[in-house]
Scaffold this motif. Structure first.
Motif, short mmCIF file in Angstrom:
data_model
loop_
_atom_site.label_atom_id
_atom_site.label_comp_id
_atom_site.label_asym_id
_atom_site.label_seq_id
_atom_site.Cartn_x
_atom_site.Cartn_y
_atom_site.Cartn_z
N SER A 195 -20.35 -17.77 -35.55
CA SER A 195 -19.50 -18.55 -36.45
C SER A 195 -20.27 -19.72 -37.01
N GLN A 246 -16.33 -21.12 -31.73
CA GLN A 246 -16.33 -21.66 -33.09
C GLN A 246 -15.90 -23.11 -33.08
N ARG A 283 -17.31 -16.45 -40.41
CA ARG A 283 -17.62 -15.61 -39.25
C ARG A 283 -18.58 -14.49 -39.65
#
Length: 433
Positions: A195, A246, A283
């Motif tokens: 991410s 993330q 992503r």
């Protein structure tokens, strides 16, 4: 046979392909679904464009050769430039590699800035025409489906002697092949769950001095990474996470993620800085190599380049450079007259991809959570690279050698030479004494 070529996709791979094709074809049409003219912000078709990008030293060399004076133009526009081993602060596990002059020039340009400069050069070519805001619908083929004769785009059908697919990871060539009765290419896929979370800041003072960036490189021991770069009048921060991790996009969560990095300098710089835009997340689930070179059958008049062939883990910064090298490969295959043989072209493209793929996938497999075969060679190489980077904390010569390989200037085998191995061993003995 050399009247018209059509390039699908106006990103870096497509621009390089259009430049090379313009040298051999009477007319080159570049088709993209996005608006290209006057665009200097991330495009819808390039969602990764908002995040940190790196043009490796080899890519810089190739683009300068194709577009002489490009580097000077970027410098005149105020884009910071410097030496890869001196003006970038490289950190692994919170420890900085010893700075050392490499002679390798790097530029601190955003992806849109670099793409815009190259696009302007390509647009200026008299035999290149851009078709913007056009959806790409299908290929056109001969009755026996042995040859591609052009493309159907929104609003019209375009005849072409050669079609080059540079549409990136979303390339529809595998699906088009299946529709035409050809096999899809085999894929190597390495799931990494990467991410990016990116934003820009304005700081009260220049915290980097003459340096261009702090690179907090993620490792299995410290899997959160960051790229903190000085741009013209602002700073870009891209935070990375592996295997589903993330950085949050809210203020509190974002700063907590920054504070968790093993390089505290970044948090010190941004915790009270002015945020200039929204935090944007992206992503990247897997690295993918489509092995077109293994296909026994492929229609004449069609080629694929860039991420449509191989999409690398972007933290290694290899994508744009490999696309530029594939442009050189295309140039070689156009020298003989006629149209390139697809099998021969893809075989040579695979040779371009092999080394950077080995570096990035080998590095990814050092993470226990990344699925993939870890043979003895991979395990030994990763263990050696750990020792080499530890040695580079105190030996600038090792830093330079490592960065020349990372920049795709020297082969990875140069790091395993007897002289380098001995230097790494001596450094380890000194540190353990």
């Amino acid at each position: 046979m050399r009247n018209r070529a059509v390039v699908l996709g106006g990103g870096m791979a497509g621009l390089v392909a259009a430049k090379v094709l313009s040298e051999q074809f009477e007319q080159v049409l570049l088709v993209d679904r996005d608006q290209l003219a006057g665009v200097d912000e991330p495009r819808r078709g390039v969602p990764q464009g908002a995040h940190a990008h790196g043009l490796l030293a080899k890519g810089q060399e190739v683009l300068e050769g194709m577009f002489p004076g490009l580097t000077g133009e970027l410098a005149d526009a105020g884009i910071p430039m410097g030496d890869m081993g001196v003006n970038l602060r490289w950190y692994f596990n919170g420890r900085r590699l010893q700075p050392y002059e490499t002679g390798l020039k790097v530029i601190s340009a955003t992806r849109p800035e670099l793409e815009s400069a190259v696009r302007a050069r390509v647009r200026a070519l008299p035999n290149v025409t851009f078709l913007e805001n056009r959806a790409i619908l299908a290929l056109t083929v001969t009755a026996d489906r042995s040859r591609v004769t052009g493309v159907t785009i929104e609003g019209e059908e375009i005849a072409a002697d050669l079609v080059v697919d540079a549409t990136g990871r979303g390339s529809r060539t595998p699906a088009w092949l299946a529709e035409l009765g050809y096999p899809r290419p085999e894929e190597d896929r390495v799931k990494i769950g990467l991410s990016y979370t990116t934003c820009h800041f304005r700081l009260r003072e220049n915290v980097l001095g003459e340096d261009m960036a702090i690179l907090c490189v993620a490792t299995p021991e410290n899997p959160r990474g960051a790229f903190f770069s000085r741009l013209n009048d602002r700073y870009l921060l891209s935070l990375t996470g592996m295997l589903g991790d993330q950085a949050p996009t809210d203020q509190e969560g974002h700063l907590a993620f920054v504070k968790s990095l093993v390089v505290p300098d970044i948090y010190d710089a941004v915790h009270d800085a002015t945020l200039l835009d929204e935090r944007v997340a992206f992503r990247y689930p897997a690295s993918v190599w489509k092995h077109y070179e293994r296909l026994a059958r492929f229609p004449q008049g069609l080629l694929v380049v860039g991420d449509g062939v191989c999409s690398f883990n972007p933290v290694y910064g290899q994508g744009m450079t490999v696309a530029a090298l594939e442009g050189l490969t295309l140039r070689e295959h156009l020298k003989g007259g006629g149209l390139p043989d697809a099998k021969a072209f893809f075989t040579d493209v695979a040779k371009v991809i092999e080394a950077p793929w080995g570096v990035s996938v080998g590095g990814d497999l050092s993470y226990p959570g990344v699925e993939g075969e870890r043979n003895e060679q991979v395990r030994m190489a990763n263990a050696y690279m750990d020792r080499l980077r530890a040695a580079a904390e105190h030996d600038g010569t090792i830093t330079a050698a490592f960065l020349r390989v990372a920049g795709l200037i020297d082969p990875v085998e140069s790091l395993m030479s007897p002289e380098m191995a001995e230097r790494v061993s001596r450094a380890a003995e000194t540190q353990n004494a």
